[in-house]
Design an enzyme around this catalytic site. Sequence first.
Site, mmCIF file in Angstrom:
data_model
loop_
_atom_site.group_PDB
_atom_site.id
_atom_site.type_symbol
_atom_site.label_atom_id
_atom_site.label_comp_id
_atom_site.label_asym_id
_atom_site.label_seq_id
_atom_site.Cartn_x
_atom_site.Cartn_y
_atom_site.Cartn_z
ATOM 1 C CE1 TYR A 199 124.612 24.421 77.788
ATOM 2 C CE2 TYR A 199 125.399 24.378 80.066
ATOM 3 C CZ TYR A 199 124.687 23.792 79.020
ATOM 4 O OH TYR A 199 124.070 22.585 79.225
ATOM 5 C CB THR B 258 132.272 30.515 80.935
ATOM 6 O OG1 THR B 258 132.663 29.712 82.052
ATOM 7 C CG2 THR B 258 133.498 30.828 80.087
ATOM 8 C CD GLU C 266 130.331 20.836 80.615
ATOM 9 O OE1 GLU C 266 129.730 20.354 79.661
ATOM 10 O OE2 GLU C 266 130.170 22.025 80.960
ATOM 11 N NE ARG D 80 166.735 22.973 94.371
ATOM 12 C CZ ARG D 80 167.404 23.664 95.276
ATOM 13 N NH1 ARG D 80 168.407 24.452 94.904
ATOM 14 N NH2 ARG D 80 167.065 23.597 96.554
ATOM 15 C CB SER E 44 125.562 18.887 91.203
ATOM 16 O OG SER E 44 126.943 19.182 91.264
#
Length: 403
Positions: free
Chosen positions: A141, A176, A384, A289, A150
């Site tokens: 994309y 990506t 996104e 722990r 933005s």
Amino acid sequence: MALLHRLAKGVTRCVASRSVSFALNPEQQEIVESTRKFVMDEMIPVVPHHDETGEYPWEILRKAFDLGLMNTTIPQEYGGIGLPILDCCLVLEELGYGCTGMSTAIAGNSLAESPVIIAGSHELKKKYLGRMTEELLVAAYGVTEPGAGSDVASTKTNSRKVGDEYVINGSKMWITNCGHANWFFVFTRSDPDPKAPAGKAFTAFVVDADSPGVTIGRKEWNMGQRASDTRGVSFDEVVVSKDNIVGEAGGGFKVAMKCFDKTRPTVGAMSLGLARRALDEASRYSTERKTMGKPIFMHQGVGFMLAEMCMRYELARMGVWKSCIEYDEGRRNTYYASIGKLYGAIAANQNATDAVQIFGGNGYNKEYPVEKLMRDAKIFQIYEGTDQIQKLIISREHIQKYL
């Protein structure tokens, strides 16, 4: 693939009759269980290797493809299973639990495919969606640029019409799957007039990755999600047929905005997986722990942190599911998509931070899993749509009720 094809039929029947119940139907539960088994058996054992080397997880993608966990929103007409967004998010939460870098690589396909599904012609869908279901391929994309993240309307990549073709010039960044993509969704400015309204100034295309003039950049070595392939790509006099326009010429901005309503819930779902993983790791560690003669979960300071981690995860999941249901039932979900995406990112980041704190010094060490979760989580507040953009959208959507 056969399993999800069968389950998808039952899932689709349930969409119209969905109630406010948070119970999953049998098909959805089976989807969750089968995906969870894949994550535990296949993904988690190889996560350290891919985080350390940045190697693209082809072997995981191959197995995910064979199981039908990729390309889940492609309609059945084009060879997919056409899952509702809620059910896609059930898958992505489980994948995000295992590794959000790998889940981003897998979900990257759906991100690129979404504008084609929403606005592409029948011929474009048949050509580009069809191939994604026939063999293992990845798509990318291409919207973000070095100077336009933005602020999508500041896109500089441009296209000009020459006869029945368009010529694209410009560059994209932080894309990506870029280094392995078979094709790109590319967002361009088609009207050079800077005063042209956004709704008419941009045109989106599908561009084959092997087109002359397409140059792929180097893999970026990021803070987290290193199994995901992130690069820049440039377009130098790249010729594209008018048939590859997604939607209408000049209508690309509307296409991109519509996609966010569909894709932001899926990003929120991956952040849910990370938030739940952080909670699980911290909870298990707190029972093992011991300090001052007792497991650390028995100390109120740690117990309260675990309680807050539970709250963030549960509330974020409600937000993501709400945004999915609104979309699946055909209602505009912009407001809810931003809430789900934003609060999912908050839950992932704060839960990862708290998990590191509960682990103490061990949490800061690569021998333990939570330091990776903390590195992986940050990007959910950026890609996104940043947290600040989500708040802007939420406030604008909200105030419309009072105007």
